[in-house]
Design a protein around this motif. Structure first.
Motif, PDB file in Angstrom:
ATOM      1  N   LEU A 131      -0.380  11.875  -7.122  1.00 22.47           N
ATOM      2  CA  LEU A 131      -0.713  10.503  -7.280  1.00 22.47           C
ATOM      3  C   LEU A 131      -2.123  10.326  -7.630  1.00 22.47           C
ATOM      4  CD1 LEU A 131       0.415   7.646  -7.911  1.00 22.47           C
ATOM      5  CD2 LEU A 131       0.315   7.354  -5.444  1.00 22.47           C
ATOM      6  N   ALA A 132      -2.933  10.980  -6.882  1.00 22.49           N
ATOM      7  CA  ALA A 132      -4.395  10.611  -7.008  1.00 22.49           C
ATOM      8  C   ALA A 132      -4.896  11.213  -8.281  1.00 22.49           C
ATOM      9  CB  ALA A 132      -5.252  11.441  -5.654  1.00 22.49           C
ATOM     10  N   ALA A 133      -4.270  12.556  -8.747  1.00 30.50           N
ATOM     11  CA  ALA A 133      -4.768  12.942  -9.941  1.00 30.50           C
ATOM     12  C   ALA A 133      -4.256  12.139 -11.218  1.00 30.50           C
ATOM     13  CB  ALA A 133      -4.270  14.590 -10.044  1.00 30.50           C
ATOM     14  N   ALA A 134      -3.071  11.551 -10.890  1.00 30.81           N
ATOM     15  CA  ALA A 134      -2.435  10.917 -12.100  1.00 30.81           C
ATOM     16  C   ALA A 134      -1.953   9.555 -11.414  1.00 30.81           C
ATOM     17  CB  ALA A 134      -1.293  11.471 -12.825  1.00 30.81           C
ATOM     18  N   PRO A 135      -2.857   8.751 -11.398  1.00 30.47           N
ATOM     19  CA  PRO A 135      -2.488   7.247 -10.707  1.00 30.47           C
ATOM     20  C   PRO A 135      -1.672   6.466 -11.589  1.00 30.47           C
ATOM     21  CG  PRO A 135      -4.803   7.298 -11.190  1.00 30.47           C
ATOM     22  CD  PRO A 135      -4.438   8.818 -11.555  1.00 30.47           C
ATOM     23  N   ASP A 136      -1.483   6.624 -12.830  1.00 29.86           N
ATOM     24  CA  ASP A 136      -0.610   5.859 -13.739  1.00 29.86           C
ATOM     25  C   ASP A 136       0.658   6.474 -14.060  1.00 29.86           C
ATOM     26  OD1 ASP A 136      -2.675   3.794 -13.929  1.00 29.86           O
ATOM     27  OD2 ASP A 136      -3.755   4.929 -15.655  1.00 29.86           O
TER      28      ASP A 136
ATOM     29  N   GLY B 299       0.941  -1.320   0.038  1.00 26.48           N
ATOM     30  CA  GLY B 299       0.120  -0.114  -0.057  1.00 26.48           C
ATOM     31  C   GLY B 299       0.704   1.152  -0.112  1.00 26.48           C
ATOM     32  N   SER B 300       2.170   1.242  -0.619  1.00 27.67           N
ATOM     33  CA  SER B 300       2.942   2.263  -0.612  1.00 27.67           C
ATOM     34  C   SER B 300       2.528   3.469  -1.580  1.00 27.67           C
ATOM     35  CB  SER B 300       4.493   2.157  -0.714  1.00 27.67           C
ATOM     36  OG  SER B 300       4.549   1.283  -2.009  1.00 27.67           O
ATOM     37  N   GLY B 301       1.729   2.859  -2.534  1.00 26.07           N
ATOM     38  CA  GLY B 301       1.397   3.532  -3.676  1.00 26.07           C
ATOM     39  C   GLY B 301       2.324   3.371  -4.918  1.00 26.07           C
ATOM     40  N   GLN B 302       3.202   2.345  -4.865  1.00 27.42           N
ATOM     41  CA  GLN B 302       3.882   1.745  -5.725  1.00 27.42           C
ATOM     42  C   GLN B 302       3.523   0.254  -6.011  1.00 27.42           C
ATOM     43  OE1 GLN B 302       5.325   1.694  -8.785  1.00 27.42           O
ATOM     44  NE2 GLN B 302       6.808   3.419  -8.158  1.00 27.42           N
ATOM     45  N   PRO B 303       2.724  -0.146  -6.998  1.00 27.42           N
ATOM     46  CA  PRO B 303       2.669  -1.600  -7.167  1.00 27.42           C
ATOM     47  C   PRO B 303       3.773  -2.270  -7.270  1.00 27.42           C
ATOM     48  CG  PRO B 303       1.190  -0.063  -8.556  1.00 27.42           C
ATOM     49  CD  PRO B 303       2.321   0.866  -8.099  1.00 27.42           C
TER      50      PRO B 303
ATOM     51  N   HIS C 265       1.252  15.368   1.695  1.00 24.29           N
ATOM     52  CA  HIS C 265       0.116  15.665   1.055  1.00 24.29           C
ATOM     53  C   HIS C 265       0.087  15.967  -0.344  1.00 24.29           C
ATOM     54  CE1 HIS C 265      -4.132  17.090   1.184  1.00 24.29           C
ATOM     55  NE2 HIS C 265      -3.839  18.304   0.446  1.00 24.29           N
ATOM     56  N   LYS C 266       0.899  16.884  -0.772  1.00 27.66           N
ATOM     57  CA  LYS C 266       1.097  17.117  -2.207  1.00 27.66           C
ATOM     58  C   LYS C 266       1.444  15.827  -3.096  1.00 27.66           C
ATOM     59  CE  LYS C 266       3.967  19.461  -5.471  1.00 27.66           C
ATOM     60  NZ  LYS C 266       2.998  19.518  -6.553  1.00 27.66           N
ATOM     61  N   LEU C 267       2.219  15.256  -2.775  1.00 27.17           N
ATOM     62  CA  LEU C 267       2.762  13.940  -3.428  1.00 27.17           C
ATOM     63  C   LEU C 267       1.622  13.029  -3.584  1.00 27.17           C
ATOM     64  CD1 LEU C 267       6.274  13.324  -1.860  1.00 27.17           C
ATOM     65  CD2 LEU C 267       5.855  14.544  -3.951  1.00 27.17           C
TER      66      LEU C 267
ATOM     67  N   ARG D 219       4.205   8.000  -8.790  1.00 33.83           N
ATOM     68  CA  ARG D 219       4.120   6.938  -7.828  1.00 33.83           C
ATOM     69  C   ARG D 219       5.523   6.740  -6.783  1.00 33.83           C
ATOM     70  NH1 ARG D 219       2.348   1.989 -11.690  1.00 33.83           N
ATOM     71  NH2 ARG D 219       0.032   2.793 -12.162  1.00 33.83           N
ATOM     72  N   TYR D 220       6.621   6.815  -7.694  1.00 29.00           N
ATOM     73  CA  TYR D 220       7.944   6.713  -6.933  1.00 29.00           C
ATOM     74  C   TYR D 220       7.954   8.132  -5.927  1.00 29.00           C
ATOM     75  CZ  TYR D 220      10.143   2.977  -9.601  1.00 29.00           C
ATOM     76  OH  TYR D 220      10.281   1.751 -10.044  1.00 29.00           O
ATOM     77  N   ARG D 221       7.640   9.164  -6.421  1.00 30.03           N
ATOM     78  CA  ARG D 221       7.847  10.163  -5.386  1.00 30.03           C
ATOM     79  C   ARG D 221       7.016  10.228  -4.383  1.00 30.03           C
ATOM     80  NH1 ARG D 221       8.188  13.146 -10.619  1.00 30.03           N
ATOM     81  NH2 ARG D 221       6.121  13.621 -10.645  1.00 30.03           N
ATOM     82  N   ALA D 222       5.823   9.542  -4.440  1.00 30.62           N
ATOM     83  CA  ALA D 222       5.049   9.560  -3.397  1.00 30.62           C
ATOM     84  C   ALA D 222       5.479   8.379  -2.171  1.00 30.62           C
ATOM     85  CB  ALA D 222       3.386   9.079  -3.742  1.00 30.62           C
ATOM     86  N   ALA D 223       6.076   7.461  -2.712  1.00 27.24           N
ATOM     87  CA  ALA D 223       6.889   6.386  -2.177  1.00 27.24           C
ATOM     88  C   ALA D 223       7.984   6.693  -1.402  1.00 27.24           C
ATOM     89  CB  ALA D 223       7.050   5.141  -2.960  1.00 27.24           C
TER      90      ALA D 223
END
Length: 308
Positions: A259-264, A133-137, A253-255, A269-273
């Motif tokens: 990611l929510a705005a561009a989930p693909d 669940g890190s946001g990075q599949p 929050h920004k990251l 994904r990497y920045r959020a992780a």
């Protein structure tokens, strides 16, 4: 004959990309000195119609005395299992290029083949801490590979945790350090840390770990070229370049919103992780290389060499 010499026989490296070549440059001469040989799995299209870079790599491998075997990692599991059965040790340097599920696919074939020792493609962050669940599949899949390996006892495994490749900090698409635009972004916060290692150091350290005596068995081994906060990274970049960069802190929050705005978006994904911090870094002083006095390249040395 020592245990490490026995274990060194029949080493198959999967992939001859950036990391695979780094491993083979370090490993092949050591195996030759032990009257053994490294083998590398090469995709049929690379052998049949090599690009200019591929041709250079193939020539270098021949010069190193590395044997080559033709194989496609997206083959069915039975085909891979038959291929792997000829080897005692498999070192997986394929990366994520095979798409979702590839690392589980390869790992299942390794286990089915009865390979004695396996270095999976886990040259990255601490997936035990990151969990799911890190946001990075692909991180989720890496966690599942660890569960698979720990759920069996027929194949010894060694995971080499390296952090990200040092060069990735300076990848424009990742947008942490953009040398051309002179911008630096702190992921999560300026205090958030990240561990990085160059592929060359990963190759050398993986070879040391593979040949270590007594043999390392069923263990996560941490290495590091550097562990640095994004704030200290900014200071290093400005000191080495002699320039002032535009700096901005990108909060979790920004990251996550990006990611929510561009989930693909893979880089989102990497920045959020990597903005999470936990699992993305470890204390360099406690790493395998630091405890054994093995020199590695830190961020400042890497950047100075890059800018020469």
């Amino acid at each position: 004959m020592s245990d490490s010499r026995i274990d060194a026989s029949g080493v198959l490296v999967l992939g001859a990309g950036q990391l695979g070549m780094a491993v083979l440059r370090a490993l092949a001469p050591r195996l030759q000195a032990a009257q053994s040989t490294a083998t590398v799995l090469i995709a049929p299209n690379v052998l049949d119609a090599p690009s200019e870079d591929d041709a250079a790599n193939l020539a270098e491998l021949r010069g190193l005395g590395v044997e080559m075997v033709r194989g496609d990692l997206v083959s069915d599991e039975r085909t891979l299992t038959r291929l792997f059965r000829d080897f005692r040790t498999v070192v997986n340097c394929t990366g994520f290029v095979g798409g979702p599920g590839t690392q589980l696919h390869i790992s299942r074939a390794v286990l089915a083949a009865g390979v004695k020792r396996y270095f999976p493609w886990q040259f990255g962050v601490d997936y035990d801490v990151v969990g799911r669940g890190s946001g990075q599949p692909v991180f989720d899949e890496q966690y599942e590979v660890r569960k698979l390996l720990r759920g069996q006892s027929g194949t010894e495994w060694v995971i080499v945790s390296t952090g990200m490749f040092t060069s990735f900090l300076f990848e424009p698409a990742f947008d942490v350090v953009n040398l051309e635009k002179q911008t630096i972004h702190g992921l999560g916060s300026w205090e958030t840390k990240v561990t990085v290692t160059t592929p060359e150091d990963v190759g050398k350290l993986t070879t040391e770990i593979l040949l270590a005596e007594p043999r390392i068995i069923d263990e996560v081994v941490y290495v590091a070229g550097d562990t640095i906060s994004y704030g200290d990274l900014a200071k290093v970049v400005e000191r080495v370049t002699g320039r002032t960069f535009e700096k901005a802190e990108w909060s979790l929050h920004k990251l996550r919103s990006d990611l929510a705005a561009a989930p693909d978006d893979v880089m989102a994904r990497y920045r959020a992780a990597f903005g999470l911090g936990d699992g993305m870094w470890w204390d360099k002083s406690k790493t395998y290389n630091a405890r054994r006095g093995l020199r590695t390249v830190d961020v400042e040395e890497y950047l100075r060499a890059r800018l020469q």
